[in-house]
Design a protein around this motif. Structure first.
Motif, short mmCIF file in Angstrom:
data_model
loop_
_atom_site.label_atom_id
_atom_site.label_comp_id
_atom_site.label_asym_id
_atom_site.label_seq_id
_atom_site.Cartn_x
_atom_site.Cartn_y
_atom_site.Cartn_z
N UNK A 51 43.95 28.56 41.26
CA UNK A 51 42.97 29.08 40.31
C UNK A 51 42.44 30.43 40.80
N UNK A 52 41.98 31.21 39.86
CA UNK A 52 41.42 32.51 40.21
C UNK A 52 40.01 32.37 40.77
N UNK A 53 39.71 33.14 41.78
CA UNK A 53 38.39 33.13 42.40
C UNK A 53 37.92 34.56 42.60
N UNK A 54 36.74 34.86 42.06
CA UNK A 54 36.12 36.18 42.21
C UNK A 54 34.73 35.98 42.81
N UNK A 55 34.34 36.89 43.69
CA UNK A 55 32.98 36.91 44.19
C UNK A 55 32.42 38.31 43.97
N UNK A 56 31.30 38.37 43.27
CA UNK A 56 30.64 39.64 42.96
C UNK A 56 29.39 39.77 43.81
N UNK A 57 29.11 40.98 44.27
CA UNK A 57 27.89 41.19 45.04
C UNK A 57 26.71 41.44 44.10
N UNK A 58 25.55 41.74 44.67
CA UNK A 58 24.35 41.91 43.87
C UNK A 58 24.43 43.08 42.90
N UNK A 59 25.29 44.06 43.17
CA UNK A 59 25.46 45.21 42.27
C UNK A 59 26.62 45.00 41.29
N UNK A 60 27.08 43.75 41.17
CA UNK A 60 28.17 43.38 40.25
C UNK A 60 29.47 44.13 40.58
N UNK A 61 29.73 44.26 41.88
CA UNK A 61 31.01 44.83 42.31
C UNK A 61 31.86 43.71 42.89
N UNK A 62 33.18 43.92 42.87
CA UNK A 62 34.09 42.91 43.41
C UNK A 62 33.94 42.88 44.92
N UNK A 67 45.24 34.49 42.85
CA UNK A 67 45.24 33.93 41.50
C UNK A 67 44.45 34.77 40.53
N UNK A 68 43.28 35.26 40.95
CA UNK A 68 42.46 36.10 40.07
C UNK A 68 43.15 37.43 39.78
N UNK A 69 43.81 38.00 40.79
CA UNK A 69 44.52 39.27 40.55
C UNK A 69 45.60 39.08 39.49
N UNK A 70 46.31 37.95 39.56
CA UNK A 70 47.38 37.70 38.59
C UNK A 70 46.82 37.42 37.21
N UNK A 71 45.78 36.60 37.11
CA UNK A 71 45.23 36.23 35.81
C UNK A 71 44.60 37.41 35.09
N UNK A 72 43.95 38.31 35.85
CA UNK A 72 43.26 39.44 35.24
C UNK A 72 44.05 40.74 35.32
N UNK A 73 45.21 40.72 35.99
CA UNK A 73 46.00 41.94 36.11
C UNK A 73 45.32 43.01 36.93
N UNK A 74 44.72 42.62 38.05
CA UNK A 74 43.96 43.56 38.88
C UNK A 74 44.84 44.16 39.96
N UNK A 75 44.59 45.40 40.37
CA UNK A 75 45.37 46.01 41.48
C UNK A 75 44.93 45.46 42.82
N UNK A 76 45.66 45.81 43.87
CA UNK A 76 45.36 45.30 45.21
C UNK A 76 44.07 45.89 45.77
N UNK A 77 43.74 47.12 45.40
CA UNK A 77 42.56 47.81 45.97
C UNK A 77 41.34 47.68 45.07
N UNK A 78 41.16 46.53 44.44
CA UNK A 78 40.08 46.36 43.48
C UNK A 78 38.75 46.04 44.15
N UNK A 79 38.75 45.63 45.41
CA UNK A 79 37.51 45.27 46.09
C UNK A 79 36.58 46.49 46.15
N UNK A 80 35.34 46.29 45.75
CA UNK A 80 34.36 47.38 45.70
C UNK A 80 34.23 48.03 44.33
N UNK A 81 35.10 47.65 43.39
CA UNK A 81 35.04 48.24 42.05
C UNK A 81 34.03 47.48 41.19
N UNK A 82 33.15 48.18 40.46
CA UNK A 82 32.23 47.48 39.55
C UNK A 82 32.99 46.75 38.46
#
Length: 577
Positions: free
Chosen positions: A223-234, A240-255
């Motif tokens: 299953x996909x798992x995402x954790x967002x910080x207090x500023x709603x950034x990855x 699993x989450x990268x595959x389900x949402x089609x996210x790139x590898x360097x998505x950490x830190x992106x709002x």
């Protein structure tokens, strides 16, 4: 025997920091002590040199030397120069070394202990020498009377006095060092107490092991798992989450707002309240989204879980179709029983010819309908779907019409067009059309299936009230429905399946003022080229409404330009199936 648990990471850091602070303070103390002693000796040398030189240049000293009893005049003068903050002794002597003054009166008249050769030659000498008062730093300089040496002056400070000064300085230094050590230890304790709370008292090995487990679990979960910080950034994302949402590898830190996700899904991720098992559509998938805020005195972020519901949704749709087929077969079985009773009753009444004619007519009509569908639609999946939907529509009082121009030969569909996608697209379009046409004048749904120019055309129109212009852009959005809550998934799945096979779907107004949906799917896997929108000229002259002017519905799924489509006027020879 119980093995003691290793000290926690905070305790280890506290011990290391305390030792480090102690070593630094001790090193600084030793360095300052050595430096102060050397500085004290240097200061003493300058002080005794200045004192001896000043005495040698004093006119009163020269005058006393000329007198018959130099000691009587010089001893009080020498005693006045020594004191708590000055030199330890001032000895004025004859050029041969005989003392005229000394701090200890019984030593006056005796020979000076130390080197006076340089002074006898007119030079000034500074040395460390052990005399009658103990080791001392002393300077010996000549007293000149015009061009001859008439006396010698020696001024000195004992090493004991220098050491006493250094001891006072070292005592003050040790006091400051102790205060620094206590302050450093207190700060270290406070910092490590906070660290202990954050690490929950675990040691370095436990933290490392937890990190390894964390990484293994993160990548093992399907299953996909995402954790967002207090500023709603990855802050964290698994495979699993990268595959389900089609996210790139360097998505950490992106709002989250910059990920390009559908607006409804973005709103769910940014929501402050928790969400549970919400359905959201992306370009290719149906996702079940759950969110829960992480709260620890303040909002620290959000944990998001994603489950792929695409296959389950398709299977649910197929199950609904199967249920409809079952109900239709049950109704047909009931109707067949009625007809059979009619035939039997006619035979019992002796009306054999009428019974044979009645039965033969029913069989010929059923066979003609089956033959027409099978002849026009060679693709078995679509043919079976049309026959089943025909029975369903008939049960609800709606005619399902297959136009004469419809034709799909067997084998023309490519592997890129899966039967499941075709069932999803055509089945949902027919279901929506039957619901819209039910109870309307004529109660008819018209279906056109054809292949031409490397594409598969599916067109479904109805005799219903049509779609208001204000809702034309919302029909493909999940949850939009005119039949109450809990509906509104069919057209969203149609658009998603169409996008998945790189096709396009268009909404317009049909020839009978109802809604008309046109789907074009490529047969060779290439995306469809841009086409000019076909004109639709309904009875009232208004052009057909488009589902989306810019091809991007509200939930962010790419869609082709929408336009109305209408079969050519005067279509003839339609078969009711």
């Amino acid at each position: 025997m119980r093995i003691p648990r290793p000290r926690s990471l905070a305790g280890q850091l506290f011990a290391m920091q305390a030792v480090l602070v102690a070593v630094v303070v001790a090193g600084c103390a030793v360095f300052v002590h050595v430096t102060d002693r050397a500085e004290a000796e240097t200061t003493a040398r300058r002080q005794v040199t200045a004192t001896a030189t000043a005495v040698a240049r004093s006119p009163s000293v020269v005058a006393a030397v000329r007198s018959e009893n130099p000691t009587a005049t010089l001893q009080p003068y020498a005693d006045a120069l020594t004191g708590e903050g000055g030199v330890t002794f001032v000895v004025i002597m004859a050029p041969n070394g005989k003392r005229w003054t000394h701090p200890e009166p019984d030593r006056i008249g005796k020979t000076y202990l130390g080197h006076i050769d340089a002074a006898q030659r007119g030079e000034t000498l500074t040395e460390t020498y052990e005399g009658t008062l103990g080791p001392s730093v002393r300077t010996v300089t000549p007293v000149w009377d015009r061009d001859r040496i008439v006396a010698l002056v020696s001024a000195g400070i004992t090493i004991d006095r220098i050491s006493e000064q250094v001891r006072r300085q070292v005592t003050a230094l040790l006091g400051f060092a102790g205060a620094a050590l206590a302050l450093g230890g207190l700060g270290t304790y406070v910092i490590n107490a906070r660290l202990r709370r954050h690490t929950h008292g675990m040691n370095a090995a436990e933290l490392s092991r937890m990190h390894d487990y964390h990484q293994a679990a993160l990548h093992a979960v399907r299953e996909g798992l995402l954790m967002l910080d207090g500023q709603r950034r990855i802050a964290l994302v698994n495979d699993g989450a990268r595959e389900l949402l089609g996210l790139p590898d360097d998505v950490v830190g992106t709002p989250v707002a910059e990920l390009g996700l559908p607006p409804s899904l973005t709103g769910a991720l940014l929501a402050a309240e928790p969400r549970e098992d919400e359905l959201h559509l992306t370009a290719d998938r149906v996702l079940v989204v759950s969110t829960r805020p992480v709260v620890g005195g303040e909002r620290r972020g959000t944990v998001v879980t994603l489950r792929d519901h695409t296959e389950l949704q398709a299977l649910s749709g197929e199950l609904d179709s199967e249920r409809g087929f079952t109900q239709a077969l049950r109704a047909q079985a009931h109707e067949a029983a009625n007809r059979l009773h009619t035939v039997v009753s006619l035979i019992e009444l002796g009306r054999v010819e009428e019974a044979v004619g009645f039965a033969t007519a029913e069989l010929e009509l059923a066979q003609a309908l089956t033959d027409r569908v099978v002849d026009a639609v060679g693709e078995p999946v679509l043919a079976a779907l049309l026959l089943g939907k025909s029975a369903q529509a008939s049960e609800r009082g709606v005619e399902l019409v297959l136009t004469e121009e419809s034709r799909i030969d067997d084998g023309v569909l490519t592997p890129g067009l899966s039967p499941r996608d075709l069932v999803t697209i055509l089945g949902n379009l027919i279901d929506n059309a039957v619901e819209a046409a039910q109870g309307s004048a004529g109660s008819r749904v018209t279906v056109t299936l054809s292949t031409a120019d490397g594409e598969l055309l599916l067109r479904v129109s109805d005799t219903g009230p049509g779609i208001p212009p204000a809702d034309a852009e919302s029909v493909f959005r999940r949850g939009w429905s005119t039949h109450g809550p809990g509906r509104g998934t069919g057209l969203a799945l149609v658009r998603q399946a169409t996008h998945r096979v790189r096709g396009e779907v268009r909404l317009g107004r049909g020839p009978e003022d109802g809604a008309e949906f046109t789907v074009r799917l490529p047969l060779r896997g290439a995306p469809l080229k841009d086409r000019p929108m076909e004109e639709t000229t309904p009875k009232d002259g208004a052009p057909g409404e488009a589902a989306s002017e810019d091809g991007t519905p509200e939930d962010g799924t790419p869609e082709g330009p929408a336009a109305g489509h209408r079969p050519a006027a005067g279509t003839s020879s339609e078969v009711v199936v």
